[in-house]
Design a protein around this motif. Sequence first.
Motif, PDB file in Angstrom:
ATOM      1  N   THR A 138     -24.726  45.799  28.929  1.00 52.59           N
ATOM      2  CA  THR A 138     -23.711  45.857  29.994  1.00 52.59           C
ATOM      3  C   THR A 138     -23.883  47.129  30.825  1.00 52.59           C
ATOM      4  OG1 THR A 138     -22.163  46.632  28.295  1.00 52.59           O
ATOM      5  CG2 THR A 138     -21.908  44.366  29.058  1.00 52.59           C
ATOM      6  N   GLY A 139     -24.388  48.209  30.196  1.00 50.07           N
ATOM      7  CA  GLY A 139     -24.663  49.428  30.947  1.00 50.07           C
ATOM      8  C   GLY A 139     -25.698  49.168  32.044  1.00 50.07           C
TER       9      GLY A 139
ATOM     10  N   LEU B 148     -24.246  47.029  34.786  1.00 55.39           N
ATOM     11  CA  LEU B 148     -23.399  47.847  35.657  1.00 55.39           C
ATOM     12  C   LEU B 148     -24.228  48.742  36.575  1.00 55.39           C
ATOM     13  CD1 LEU B 148     -20.650  48.826  33.044  1.00 55.39           C
ATOM     14  CD2 LEU B 148     -20.250  47.522  35.138  1.00 55.39           C
ATOM     15  N   ARG B 149     -25.281  49.347  36.014  1.00 60.10           N
ATOM     16  CA  ARG B 149     -26.121  50.218  36.860  1.00 60.10           C
ATOM     17  C   ARG B 149     -26.818  49.404  37.956  1.00 60.10           C
ATOM     18  NH1 ARG B 149     -26.410  52.965  32.059  1.00 60.10           N
ATOM     19  NH2 ARG B 149     -28.177  51.785  31.269  1.00 60.10           N
TER      20      ARG B 149
ATOM     21  N   TYR C 245     -15.854  55.529  37.016  1.00 60.86           N
ATOM     22  CA  TYR C 245     -15.642  55.534  35.565  1.00 60.86           C
ATOM     23  C   TYR C 245     -16.909  56.011  34.862  1.00 60.86           C
ATOM     24  CZ  TYR C 245     -11.620  52.583  36.648  1.00 60.86           C
ATOM     25  OH  TYR C 245     -10.461  52.087  37.155  1.00 60.86           O
TER      26      TYR C 245
ATOM     27  N   VAL D 244     -15.479  51.426  31.790  1.00 60.36           N
ATOM     28  CA  VAL D 244     -15.124  50.609  32.939  1.00 60.36           C
ATOM     29  C   VAL D 244     -14.054  49.619  32.451  1.00 60.36           C
ATOM     30  CG1 VAL D 244     -16.089  48.870  34.507  1.00 60.36           C
ATOM     31  CG2 VAL D 244     -17.425  50.901  33.911  1.00 60.36           C
TER      32      VAL D 244
ATOM     33  N   VAL E 138     -15.992  44.309  33.182  1.00 58.86           N
ATOM     34  CA  VAL E 138     -17.155  44.143  32.315  1.00 58.86           C
ATOM     35  C   VAL E 138     -17.201  42.741  31.720  1.00 58.86           C
ATOM     36  CG1 VAL E 138     -18.453  45.190  30.437  1.00 58.86           C
ATOM     37  CG2 VAL E 138     -16.870  46.563  31.727  1.00 58.86           C
TER      38      VAL E 138
ATOM     39  N   PHE F 143     -21.802  46.180  24.342  1.00 59.71           N
ATOM     40  CA  PHE F 143     -20.635  45.312  24.471  1.00 59.71           C
ATOM     41  C   PHE F 143     -20.423  44.605  23.130  1.00 59.71           C
ATOM     42  CE2 PHE F 143     -18.016  41.732  25.328  1.00 59.71           C
ATOM     43  CZ  PHE F 143     -17.239  42.090  26.402  1.00 59.71           C
TER      44      PHE F 143
ATOM     45  N   ARG G 195     -16.951  47.164  23.647  1.00 55.56           N
ATOM     46  CA  ARG G 195     -16.709  48.589  23.487  1.00 55.56           C
ATOM     47  C   ARG G 195     -15.240  48.897  23.237  1.00 55.56           C
ATOM     48  NH1 ARG G 195     -21.461  50.466  26.295  1.00 55.56           N
ATOM     49  NH2 ARG G 195     -21.688  52.694  26.252  1.00 55.56           N
TER      50      ARG G 195
ATOM     51  N   ASP H  29     -25.169  60.162  33.963  1.00 53.30           N
ATOM     52  CA  ASP H  29     -24.139  60.414  32.946  1.00 53.30           C
ATOM     53  C   ASP H  29     -24.705  61.013  31.662  1.00 53.30           C
ATOM     54  OD1 ASP H  29     -25.404  58.049  32.267  1.00 53.30           O
ATOM     55  OD2 ASP H  29     -23.565  56.977  31.726  1.00 53.30           O
TER      56      ASP H  29
END
Length: 210
Positions: free
Chosen positions: A31-32, A35-36, A52, A59, A64, A86, A88, A157
């Motif tokens: 999921t990271g 999202l990216r 976030y 997030v 998500v 995921f 999380r 991050d």
Amino acid sequence: MNLILLGPPGAGKGTQAEVLQKRLNIPSISTGMLLRNAMEQGTQLGKEAKEYIAKGNLVPDVLVVNLLRERLSQSDTNNGFILDGFPRTCAQAELLDTICSIDKVLSLEVKDEEILKRLSGRRVCNRCGASYHTIYKPPKQDMVCDNCGAVLSIREDDKEETVLNRLTVYHSQTEPIKEYYRLRGKLYIAYGQEEVSDTTKEVLRVLGLE
Ligand code: ADP
Ligand code: ZN
């Protein structure tokens, strides 16, 4: 097999997911990464997620979950999938149970001080998702991806204060999920080793895939 990889940021979930995906011939879904990608493409969701992520916070679940629901509707997941990052939160775990059934959850355990060492040297490939470490897993050519030749980058991050917050968020919001799956008899625990290949052995052993 529908598998979840659980563990703190930088535990090596992505690296083990790569191995398991080849071994089991099912896609690994981060999921990271989703999202990216959304942020890079500048979609509405990407824009909403940005602040976030930059702070190291989670997030919101709805965003998500919708992203994941869409990914799981694609046919390459029919024979199974590996989820990296995921669920999380317990709410995400409950929502996931309404979308599909999970067979096993592997928790990859690594101590916080080790995480801090690892993330400071992490380099990632934004094109194929491979990750490297300046000391523990250097690419063959400096800052170039072995898999696809793209230039590597440092995740925004991964700076120290953000990493510290991601660890706090992990312990308070994500770790309780272990209990959720333990109660359902689905939790398997593996301890991250210094060498990636040793961690892989441990992961395969714990999952009964040797
Ligand atoms: P890591 O596991 O190293 O923290 P990820 O790529 O999995 O990295 O996640 C990066 C960031 O994306 C997280 O810090 C969080 O802000 C956001 N994120 C990823 N997955 C989720 C999720 N399931 N729920 C909420 N936020 C998420
Ligand atoms: Zn690459």
